[in-house]
Scaffold this active site. Structure first.
Site, mmCIF file in Angstrom:
data_model
loop_
_atom_site.group_PDB
_atom_site.id
_atom_site.type_symbol
_atom_site.label_atom_id
_atom_site.label_comp_id
_atom_site.label_asym_id
_atom_site.label_seq_id
_atom_site.Cartn_x
_atom_site.Cartn_y
_atom_site.Cartn_z
ATOM 1 N N LYS A 111 62.589 51.380 26.503
ATOM 2 C CA LYS A 111 62.121 50.415 25.504
ATOM 3 C C LYS A 111 60.672 50.661 25.099
ATOM 4 C CE LYS A 111 65.582 46.946 26.300
ATOM 5 N NZ LYS A 111 66.369 47.616 27.371
HETATM 6 C C1 LIG Z 1 67.707 47.917 27.243
HETATM 7 C C2 LIG Z 1 68.273 48.967 28.125
HETATM 8 C C3 LIG Z 1 69.529 49.583 27.857
HETATM 9 C C4 LIG Z 1 70.421 49.162 26.694
HETATM 10 O O1 LIG Z 1 69.875 49.495 25.447
HETATM 11 P P1 LIG Z 1 70.400 48.755 24.125
HETATM 12 O O2 LIG Z 1 69.547 49.254 23.026
HETATM 13 O O3 LIG Z 1 70.244 47.291 24.392
HETATM 14 O O4 LIG Z 1 71.833 49.139 23.944
HETATM 15 C C5 LIG Z 1 69.961 50.590 28.701
HETATM 16 N N1 LIG Z 1 69.227 50.973 29.776
HETATM 17 C C6 LIG Z 1 68.029 50.408 30.078
HETATM 18 C C7 LIG Z 1 67.306 50.871 31.284
HETATM 19 C C8 LIG Z 1 67.511 49.401 29.268
HETATM 20 O O5 LIG Z 1 66.328 48.837 29.574
#
Ligand SMILES: *Cc1c(COP(=O)(O)O)cnc(C)c1O
Length: 465
Positions: A111
């Protein structure tokens, strides 16, 4: 470039306004009025650009002339200077598996790729208009810390992040509460994540409060986040093919809110030669069931799994895909969402369902399979997968050529890793010493009134300082 709502209820707006709006005011999601198309010749010239230069090219297509190129370039350089790897999102191999590592940012999860850029973008736009923004959000773990690191120290922004007290991992809690910048306000709510989330919803629905304090959101529905995430698909393709536009690459993507894999879909619609896109889910498999059946049906409860960032019942970006699946027919999107709201399910036509199956593969992976994959990859190569990444690697078993997106550093999810292989992954520098650092956090009852008073009181002290 203009932006419109998936529900058709707003006049077209520009990029800056779309970023500040987040969710469209008609309740829909913002999408560009048209998707930019890239000629193969252009793609070839992109193949050996650095991540930052590629980010500049891709974002220029969506920003248009609203931000001067030199400013945009500086903003992007600043956003990725916080990453510890010179390539930002390097590709490594673990045995036969190709892994695109997205976790070299300050909070060790993917993120950061979007939120470092979104924080700087907010700051830039606020400075230009002389405005201020108060971000309020609830987190069950990863998003909160990435959002805090995205805006820490930024003068025109205050951020309030609510987490359920004692229900996020100690590392995740410390990643948030040890950020001592004056604009960062952590709140531990005596309740569950749903309580925290509901409080945030209540505050956003309180329109006088929302506009008096200019509340903003950082959840994954902001278009700027999607746009930042398309960059690493282009980057991976360029590194692997060297710009051979005859070569198509497949990706496997651990999926929760459908933001990450939707960015891959967007890259393909822009002309990137992507072959298969695999939606990899855990036991919370609403998306996998949709691809297999054409029915999107909400289950009674969220299941807790070893990949908690993907423990999501309704994928907030799915509406964007519904919109494209129906060729931009906003009335159809509204009707389907209305079905979902009334009955907890929606169903697309047989023809659209065939299209969805052409667009995506989908695999649901159990906790047992996740642990098994962490173990198997470790035994074959010594490489340690985080449980989310393991879901993606497992889901791509039948596509050995696929690039698997690694969404978090394994040290962030020590328990699952220990369960699988009996030892923890060595932590990156950003996760070292967190438990010993000074922390600051308010604690409140799970009441919207209490949180509202806390925000008002805090903002008074901040503006007096
Ligand atoms: C947020 C997250 C996801 C999922 O991503 P999306 O964009 O919500 O599909 C997968 N793995 C980790 C470690 C995350 O923090």
């Amino acid at each position: 470039m203009h932006y419109i709502s998936t529900r058709g209820g707003i006049e077209p707006i520009g990029f800056a306004q779309a970023v500040m709006m987040g969710l469209a005011t008609d309740g829909g999601l913002l999408v560009p009025a048209e998707i930019p198309a890239l000629e193969p010749a252009r793609l070839r010239t992109w193949a050996d650009l650095s991540f930052q230069d590629l980010a500049l090219e891709v974002s220029t297509l969506f920003v248009g002339d609203e931000i001067p190129r030199a400013d945009l370039k500086a903003l992007i350089e600043r956003s990725y200077a916080t990453f510890s790897h010179p390539e930002v999102t390097p590709i490594v191999t673990a045995g036969e598996t190709r892994i695109l590592e997205l976790f070299h940012g300050p909070t060790a999860a993917f993120k950061d790729v979007a939120l470092q850029w979104l924080g700087n973008l907010f700051e830039y736009l606020l400075e230009r208009e002389g405005g201020r923004l108060n971000i309020v959000g609830a987190t069950s773990g990863d998003t909160g810390s990435a959002a805090i690191y995205g805006v820490r120290g930024k003068e025109r922004i205050q951020i309030f992040i609510l987490h359920p007290k004692g229900r996020v991992s100690p590392i995740q809690e410390r990643q948030m509460t040890t950020v001592l910048d004056g604009n960062v306000h952590n709140v531990a709510v005596r309740g569950t994540f749903d309580d925290a989330q509901n409080i945030v919803k209540t505050l956003f629905n309180d329109l006088p409060f929302k506009s008096a304090y200019r509340l903003g959101a950082v959840n994954s529905i902001n278009w700027a986040r999607i746009l930042a995430q398309t960059v690493y698909y282009f980057y991976a393709w360029g590194r692997i093919t060297g710009g051979d536009t005859e070569r198509r690459i497949s990706f496997s993507v651990p999926t929760g809110n459908f933001g990450d894999v939707f960015a891959g879909y967007l890259a393909r619609r822009m002309g990137l030669p992507i072959d298969r896109l695999v939606i990899a889910t855990n036991r919370n498999d609403i998306l996998t069931r949709f691809i297999h059946s054409g029915v999107y049906a909400v289950e009674d409860a969220v299941h807790q799994t070893l990949s908690p960032a993907m423990d999501i019942q309704i994928a907030s970006n799915f509406e964007r895909y519904l919109y494209y699946l129906h060729d931009g027919d906003q009335a159809r999107v509204c009707a389907l969402l209305d079905d979902l709201k009334r009955t907890g399910r929606l169903e697309v036509s047989a023809e659209r369902h065939r299209q969805a199956q052409a667009d995506f593969d989908a695999v649901a992976v159990s906790d047992a399979e996740t642990l098994d994959q962490i173990r198997a990859t470790y035994e074959a190569s010594g490489y340690i997968l985080c449980p989310h990444t393991a879901v993606g690697v497992r889901a791509a078993r039948d596509l050995p050529e696929a690039v698997c997106l690694a969404t978090a550093h394994p040290a962030k999810f020590g328990e699952a890793v220990v369960q699988a292989i009996g030892c923890e992954a060595p932590p990156p520098p950003s996760l070292l010493g967190l438990l010993e650092k000074e922390a600051r956090c308010a604690e409140l009852d799970a009441s919207a009134e209490a949180v509202k008073e806390h925000i008002e009181a805090t903002l008074k002290t901040v503006s007096a300082a």
